[in-house]
Design a protein around this motif. Structure first.
Motif, PDB file in Angstrom:
ATOM      1  N   HIS A  14      -8.540   3.799   4.456  1.00 49.01           N
ATOM      2  CA  HIS A  14      -8.429   4.221   5.851  1.00 49.01           C
ATOM      3  C   HIS A  14      -7.822   5.615   5.931  1.00 49.01           C
ATOM      4  O   HIS A  14      -7.361   6.175   4.929  1.00 49.01           O
ATOM      5  N   CYS A  25      -0.568   9.959   5.541  1.00 49.02           N
ATOM      6  CA  CYS A  25      -1.521   8.932   5.992  1.00 49.02           C
ATOM      7  C   CYS A  25      -2.656   9.506   6.829  1.00 49.02           C
ATOM      8  O   CYS A  25      -3.579   8.781   7.211  1.00 49.02           O
ATOM      9  N   HIS A  29      -6.993   7.401   2.123  1.00 47.14           N
ATOM     10  CA  HIS A  29      -6.280   6.679   1.064  1.00 47.14           C
ATOM     11  C   HIS A  29      -6.574   5.191   1.215  1.00 47.14           C
ATOM     12  O   HIS A  29      -7.225   4.778   2.171  1.00 47.14           O
ATOM     13  N   HIS A  31      -5.346   0.800   0.411  1.00 45.35           N
ATOM     14  CA  HIS A  31      -4.279  -0.188   0.217  1.00 45.35           C
ATOM     15  C   HIS A  31      -4.866  -1.487  -0.302  1.00 45.35           C
ATOM     16  O   HIS A  31      -6.037  -1.800  -0.037  1.00 45.35           O
ATOM     17  N   GLU A 110       0.555  -3.484   4.051  1.00 40.40           N
ATOM     18  CA  GLU A 110      -0.217  -2.418   3.403  1.00 40.40           C
ATOM     19  C   GLU A 110       0.359  -2.077   2.031  1.00 40.40           C
ATOM     20  O   GLU A 110      -0.365  -1.594   1.163  1.00 40.40           O
TER      21      GLU A 110
HETATM   22 ZN   LIG Z   1      -2.370   3.636   4.844  1.00 40.19          ZN
END
Ligand SMILES: [Zn+2]
Ligand SMILES: Nc1nc2c(c(=O)[nH]1)N=C([C@H](O)[C@H](O)COP(=O)(O)OP(=O)(O)OP(=O)(O)O)CN2
Length: 120
Positions: A14, A25, A29, A31, A110
């Motif tokens: 995301h 963020c 990247h 998770h 996450e």
């Molecule tokens: Zn993230």
């Protein structure tokens, strides 16, 4: 009151909008997400087997996670939504509480240190 939870996992990418340009963020990247569904019932609502809901009934949720979220780019999956953990928890609650009325909360992790919960 009884509360039961079942945990599910998926991996996804995301990018978060509305953050400072240099926020980590804001970059693409990924998770290894954990989702916990919490279901609740009063004592007099338990099934004759003594269940809030058979954990096995949630197998369709696992299939949905695998089909819709696992190894996907979440910005493309969730319509008109910045895919923060908070927004994802609320979205999953909205979609799945129609099917399982016992769902009382959805929690999303996450990273090993973070959890977000939606509980209407
Ligand atoms: Zn993230
Ligand atoms: N309230 C929220 N804050 C943040 C969210 C979120 O969904 N809700 N998301 C992110 C990032 O997507 C990602 O989760 C990074 O989180 P963060 O804990 O900041 O990342 P690190 O693992 O790098 O943190 P350490 O400081 O190394 O523990 C950010 N914030």
């Amino acid at each position: 009151m009884f509360r039961i939870t079942k945990e599910f996992a998926f991996s996804a990418s995301h990018r978060l909008d509305h953050l400072a340009q240099d926020h980590q963020c804001a970059r693409l990247h990924g998770h290894n997400y954990i989702v916990q569904l919490e279901l609740s019932a009063d004592v007099n609502e338990l099934t004759t087997a003594g269940f809030v809901r058979d954990y096995g009934d949630l197998s369709d949720f696992k299939k949905w996670i695998d089909a819709e979220l696992d190894h996907r780019h979440l910005n493309d999956v969730i319509p008109d939504c910045n895919p923060s953990a908070e927004n994802m928890a609320m979205w999953i609650y909205t979609v799945w509480s129609e099917r399982f009325r016992e769902i009382s909360a959805v929690r999303i992790s996450e990273t090993p240190k973070t959890w977000a919960e939606y509980r209407p």
